[in-house]
Scaffold this active site. Structure first.
Site, PDB file in Angstrom:
ATOM      1  N   ALA A   1       0.857  -1.191   0.000  1.00 50.23           N
ATOM      2  CA  ALA A   1       0.000   0.000   0.000  1.00 50.23           C
ATOM      3  C   ALA A   1       0.885   1.230   0.000  1.00 50.23           C
ATOM      4  O   ALA A   1       2.091   1.152   0.285  1.00 50.23           O
ATOM      5  CB  ALA A   1      -0.927   0.006   1.212  1.00 50.23           C
ATOM      6  N   LYS A   2       0.298   2.357  -0.338  1.00 51.98           N
ATOM      7  CA  LYS A   2       0.992   3.640  -0.263  1.00 51.98           C
ATOM      8  C   LYS A   2      -0.051   4.743  -0.257  1.00 51.98           C
ATOM      9  O   LYS A   2      -1.137   4.580  -0.838  1.00 51.98           O
ATOM     10  CB  LYS A   2       1.924   3.830  -1.466  1.00 51.98           C
ATOM     11  CG  LYS A   2       3.098   4.749  -1.189  1.00 51.98           C
ATOM     12  CD  LYS A   2       4.166   4.059  -0.351  1.00 51.98           C
ATOM     13  CE  LYS A   2       5.420   4.885  -0.226  1.00 51.98           C
ATOM     14  NZ  LYS A   2       6.493   4.145   0.452  1.00 51.98           N
ATOM     15  N   GLY A   3       0.263   5.839   0.362  1.00 57.33           N
ATOM     16  CA  GLY A   3      -0.690   6.935   0.396  1.00 57.33           C
ATOM     17  C   GLY A   3      -0.024   8.245   0.712  1.00 57.33           C
ATOM     18  O   GLY A   3       1.194   8.306   0.923  1.00 57.33           O
TER      19      GLY A   3
ATOM     20  N   ASP B   1       6.901   8.206   5.808  1.00 51.57           N
ATOM     21  CA  ASP B   1       7.487   8.339   4.481  1.00 51.57           C
ATOM     22  C   ASP B   1       7.940   9.789   4.359  1.00 51.57           C
ATOM     23  O   ASP B   1       8.062  10.493   5.371  1.00 51.57           O
ATOM     24  CB  ASP B   1       6.448   7.962   3.414  1.00 51.57           C
ATOM     25  CG  ASP B   1       7.076   7.527   2.095  1.00 51.57           C
ATOM     26  OD1 ASP B   1       7.774   8.356   1.489  1.00 51.57           O
ATOM     27  OD2 ASP B   1       6.873   6.384   1.670  1.00 51.57           O
TER      28      ASP B   1
END
Length: 438
Positions: A123-125, A164
């Site tokens: 996942a990434k956001g 991040d």
């Protein structure tokens, strides 16, 4: 010292690559999937599923600024694949966050977790915002509101965010608190990368740099480069570069060059990297050290990449090794500390020249690996010592490196291709075992 018989890809191929628009994260991730699939026998339906994210959430995040004005930001959470476990990946605050970037990076997280054999998917956001434009209070309010907007798609057994670009352990603590308040109980496992006092793991922040050092050590041993005779240049002296350099120096390697965003320093006899604060400890400390040390040689970041060393560790930003400079890289081994420091064109040139490139999805995977350890500690309510974290990370990294090495040897492919083959084979097998819900 390093030496190579130089060769290059065709002029037409270089020109086509250099004149084209930069490849997006999503395009790169899909191309890497297709390239790895060529080495395996995988059902086409599985590949088709892996080319697309399972879900992408786009939300509006209203924020009341300190002056009373209300501004609305856009946030994303891309969830690529959960066949092996909950989604896992970072949250970034950056003005250039896009939907496709989040999707592409979520695919990379799927491969990174799989190559490490972690029970997570990718996942990434992020939020489209310049974090430097926010006061501490504004950043906290933005984080808490964003958490509320994506609360239905995250959770300790669903999707576990982590820090991040533009976010940090404090940001994760705010997310954990906001989520826990809504759930009516303290749930530290909803995020990783938190401060240890609220459920974070010892050793998490230095883990990516530590894994880079471990992988460098194993690779040097494999190619018969005793660390005591090995020279290393490290671009970038943030958490990854500084921790990798310090550990490699402790193990006997000679760190001859390091850099920050402004400049690099070089000393053929070796630099005392322990005397230089990391960027997190003191921004632009390398530049300050150069000013205070008149006998040291100052060079450019670009020149550092072309030094005649045994090992080059690009640990700053992406796309620093390109078609323009790959032919001039004089190192025998490149270990990718940053995410995506080598472009596709550069990778082709380095491959033809026989330079061994250890990919980011293996080399800097210590971060997500210790995040996994943190998650285990949270759901079991039992904290590990720093010594245990280091021991477990050593075991996991050596195991993953060995699995990739076996593919390098058996299929006669590059380290990058081998890492993706290991990852894709595990994800594809899980899909085939679970089948497709009708």
């Amino acid at each position: 010292m390093a030496s190579h018989q130089q060769s290059a890809v065709s002029t037409e191929e270089q020109q086509a690559t250099e004149t084209a628009e930069p490849e997006t994260a999503l395009e790169t991730a899909r191309r890497q999937l297709e390239r790895a699939a060529a080495h395996l026998e995988i059902d086409d339906s599985v590949l088709e599923r892996l080319e697309h994210p399972a879900k992408v959430s786009e939300v509006s995040v209203p924020l009341e600024r300190d002056d009373g004005e209300v501004e609305v930001f856009t946030g994303y959470r891309a969830q690529h694949d959960s066949v092996r476990g909950p989604y896992k990946g970072g949250l970034r605050y950056h003005p250039e966050v896009t939907r496709d970037e989040c999707v592409g990076l979520s695919m990379w997280m799927t491969w990174k977790c799989a190559v490490m054999d972690l029970p997570f998917g990718g996942a990434k956001g992020g939020v489209v915002v310049n974090p430097k434009s926010l006061s501490d209070g504004e950043k906290e309010r933005l984080t808490r509101r964003f958490t509320q907007e994506i609360r239905s798609v995250i959770g300790p057994t669903t999707d576990i965010p982590a820090p991040d670009m533009g976010t940090d352990p404090e940001t994760m603590a705010w997310i954990m608190d906001a989520y826990s308040m809504q759930e009516g109980e303290t749930i530290p496992g909803v995020v990783t990368g938190k401060p240890p006092v609220v459920g974070g793991s010892y050793g998490r922040e230095e883990a990516p740099g530590r894994s880079v050092a471990i992988v460098t050590r194993e690779t040097c041993d494999y190619y018969d480069y005793p660390l005591s005779d090995t020279t290393v240049a490290v671009q970038g002296f943030g958490s990854v570069g500084a921790n990798a350099a310090r550990l490699l120096e402790e193990w006997g390697a000679t760190i001859v060059a390091v850099s920050d965003v402004n400049s690099a320093i070089y000393d053929a006899d070796g630099i005392d990297v322990g005397a230089i604060p990391s960027h997190d400890e003191e921004p632009e400390a390398v530049t300050a050290y150069a000013t205070e040390t008149p006998d040291i040689t100052r060079i450019s970041n670009e020149a550092l990449l072309e030094l005649d060393v045994d090992v080059l560790v690009p640990a700053a930003v992406g796309n620093v090794l390109t078609a323009d400079n790959a032919a001039d890289v004089a190192a025998d081994i490149v270990v990718e500390g940053a995410n995506g420091p080598t472009t596709f064109a550069a990778a082709a040139i380095l491959e033809e020249r026989g330079v061994h490139v250890i990919p980011d999805i293996l080399a800097n995977a210590g971060g997500v690996t210790v995040s996994y350890f943190e998650w285990l500690q949270d759901i079991n309510r039992r904290k590990w010592s720093l010594e245990r974290v280091h021991e477990e990370l050593e075991s996991e990294m050596v195991g993953a490196w060995s699995a990739v090495r076996d593919e390098v040897e058996s299929k006669n492919v590059t380290w990058r291709d081998a890492a993706y083959v290991v990852a894709l084979s595990r994800v594809a097998e899980a899909h085939e075992m679970r089948g497709l819900w009708p």
